[in-house]
Design an enzyme around this catalytic site. Structure first.
Site, PDB file in Angstrom:
ATOM      1  N   CYS A   1       0.820  -1.215   0.000  1.00  0.00           N
ATOM      2  CA  CYS A   1       0.000   0.000   0.000  1.00  0.00           C
ATOM      3  C   CYS A   1       0.854   1.265   0.000  1.00  0.00           C
ATOM      4  O   CYS A   1       0.584   2.216  -0.735  1.00  0.00           O
ATOM      5  CB  CYS A   1      -0.900   0.028   1.233  1.00  0.00           C
ATOM      6  SG  CYS A   1      -2.113  -1.287   1.294  1.00  0.00           S
TER       7      CYS A   1
ATOM      8  N   VAL B   1       0.384   4.233  -2.686  1.00  0.00           N
ATOM      9  CA  VAL B   1      -0.266   5.495  -2.316  1.00  0.00           C
ATOM     10  C   VAL B   1       0.573   6.689  -2.750  1.00  0.00           C
ATOM     11  O   VAL B   1       0.047   7.705  -3.223  1.00  0.00           O
ATOM     12  CB  VAL B   1      -0.534   5.533  -0.795  1.00  0.00           C
ATOM     13  CG1 VAL B   1      -0.917   6.936  -0.355  1.00  0.00           C
ATOM     14  CG2 VAL B   1      -1.636   4.556  -0.432  1.00  0.00           C
TER      15      VAL B   1
END
Length: 518
Positions: free
Chosen positions: A152, A156
């Site tokens: 993640c 991101v």
């Protein structure tokens, strides 16, 4: 204290000791804001149809989903290639989870490294982590290929793996001709099967499309071989050798694309194997020339199958075929593609499975099942249960979509045993709990997380879904092919007979059918 250096207690008995009972009571008094009666009343309400309606109406919350994240699947795919080190660009804690999750299921160490991104990398980007990490990985672990995926954090902030890897090579972290295929695998979308698909496509496209500009793209020269892709499979240690045996029985020329079966089944003989088995680079390059590719799990290989088809191959996508009908369909496709007849050996195995089903069908006929797991496995298992005369009342897949649900529903509606049965896409295990209370079944099929449903809902659990972390060595036996179908049948029967014995073991009360012969 009951637990001392001279008296070591297992955790099962340790926390039953007086000092721990007292500790738990004080903790409960401090943390709980409601009386035992209130908790009990609310608990009973959650078992009602009224609560189920509210439960199924929720949209913004997921409770105990029956899936994992993309990078886990990417690590699985990387392990299936010879001397390949999975490298996850992201935080160290995420990669520790992937390693431990596979290790707990397969009971084997799982090698994977991380770029160890921390707060500074989250702000300024993780290129330096990538450059240093690749250099360390090559020098310390001596892989012949590093397969990169992301978590993640990297996704991101938008880290560009292609440019990072090229910069690492320009800086001398790894040789310019060193193979570093990659895939973006954001953990906040999709699931582990999506990550598997992305990573496998990334590896194939790396070799077939010119190794990121380092070599010329491969030109396909069709031959008579076929490729086999198993998909994300928790029983890969038993399943892949079974598929190999079946191909050998039919004298099929094949290439396994992604085979971690040896890596997660190493012997204890005094030698540590960080890498073992797997598809070789030469086999990957040769695979572009195959006549066709069989993908055993359609939903686990959507992008990969499309990419292979674009190269000119026929792609046959199946849905985790199991049992008699599923194996029949698989072998007939192999025979059609290769021109090879189904061997007498396999025909005899088919007859043995049919015989075993006939021996036991009276016990399973009409029994109701709830099952959950990956979309392909749920399709294959549902078909096999219908074949056994069972009723798959609730078929749930957190990472299945509405198209999948329609496919399962069509399968259910085509059988007299599927009447009243339903498929549930994008639902979790808290939804399953409501179903088990309001529409009870005889057995539950799932992974180890289902043991909480078993205890709460009093439904016996049959462990046939990844991960299985509270039982040992289930993964070593196949569930594919006729031999695998027999193993699944025995697993279901064993749990049935255990439940039957448990219901007839009170002497003089209900032991009239506590039979020695079943």
């Amino acid at each position: 204290m009951s637990h001392t250096d001279e008296k070591i207690l297992d955790h099962e008995t340790l926390f039953r000791q007086p000092e721990y009972i007292s500790l738990f009571e004080k903790k409960k008094a401090f943390e709980y804001g409601h009386s035992d009666e209130t908790v009990s009343n609310i608990s009973e309400w959650t078992k009602t149809c009224e609560y189920q309606e509210k439960n199924f109406a929720r949209e913004a919350l997921t409770i105990n989903p029956a899936k994992a994240c993309q990078p886990l699947g990417a690590v699985f795919a990387a392990v299936g290639f010879e001397k390949t080190l999975p490298f996850v660009h992201g935080s160290q804690g995420c990669v520790a989870y992937y390693r431990s999750h596979f290790t707990r299921h397969f009971k084997e160490p799982t090698s994977a490294v991380s770029s160890s991104m921390t707060e500074d990398a989250a702000v300024f980007g993780g290129m330096n982590n990538m450059i240093d990490g690749l250099a360390n990985a090559v020098n310390l672990y001596k892989p012949e290929m590093i397969a990169v995926s992301t978590t993640c954090m990297a996704e991101v902030i938008g880290d560009d793996l292609d440019s990072f890897i090229k910069n690492a090579k320009e800086g001398g972290s790894v040789p310019k001709d060193f193979d570093v295929p990659f895939a973006h695998t954001p953990a906040f979308v999709g699931s582990h099967i999506t990550g598997y698909d992305n990573a496998l496509k990334g590896i194939l496209s790396h070799f077939w499309d010119g190794k990121a500009g380092v070599a010329k793209p491969l030109v396909r020269t069709p031959n008579e071989s076929i490729n086999f892709i198993g998909g994300f499979d928790g029983f890969v240690v038993g399943n892949m050798p079974e598929i190999r045996r079946m191909f050998k029985s039919m004298d099929v020329n094949y290439t396994m694309l992604c085979d971690p079966s040896d890596a997660w089944n190493t012997p204890t003989d005094g030698e540590f194997r960080m890498f073992d088995g797997g598809t070789t680079k030469a086999e990957v390059e040769h695979a572009i020339n195959a006549k066709a590719t069989i993908a055993f799990q359609e939903y686990s290989t959507e992008k990969t199958a499309k990419y292979i088809a674009e190269k000119g191959q026929e792609v046959v996508s199946l849905n985790h075929p199991m049992g008699v009908g599923g194996t029949d369909k698989f072998l007939m496709e192999v025979s059609r593609l290769t021109g090879k007849p189904i061997s007498a050996e396999l025909e005899k195995e088919r007859g043995r499975l049919v015989d075993a089903i006939a021996d036991s069908q009276a016990y399973l006929h009409g029994k109701r099942f709830a099952l959950y797991g990956d979309p392909d496995m749920m399709l294959g298992l549902t078909a096999f249960l219908l074949e056994l005369g069972c009723e798959p009342a609730h078929v749930l897949s957190t990472n299945g979509d509405q198209e999948w649900a329609a496919k399962v529903q069509a399968l259910l509606d085509a059988s007299p045993f599927g009447k009243g049965c339903k498929a549930y896409a994008k639902r979790d295990l808290w939804h399953m709990r409501s179903l088990l209370f309001t529409e009870p079944v005889d057995f539950l099929i799932g992974n180890s997380f289902g043991k909480y449903l078993e205890r709460d809902c009093k439904v016996p659990l049959i462990r046939l879904v990844f991960p299985i972390t509270d039982r040992h060595h289930h993964h070593r036996f196949p569930i594919w092919g006729y031999a695998g179908g027999l193993r699944v049948l025995v697993s279901i029967l064993d749990e049935y007979f255990e439940a039957l014995d448990a219901n007839t073991n009170d002497t003089g009360k209900n032991d009239y059918s506590f039979d020695l012969v079943r």
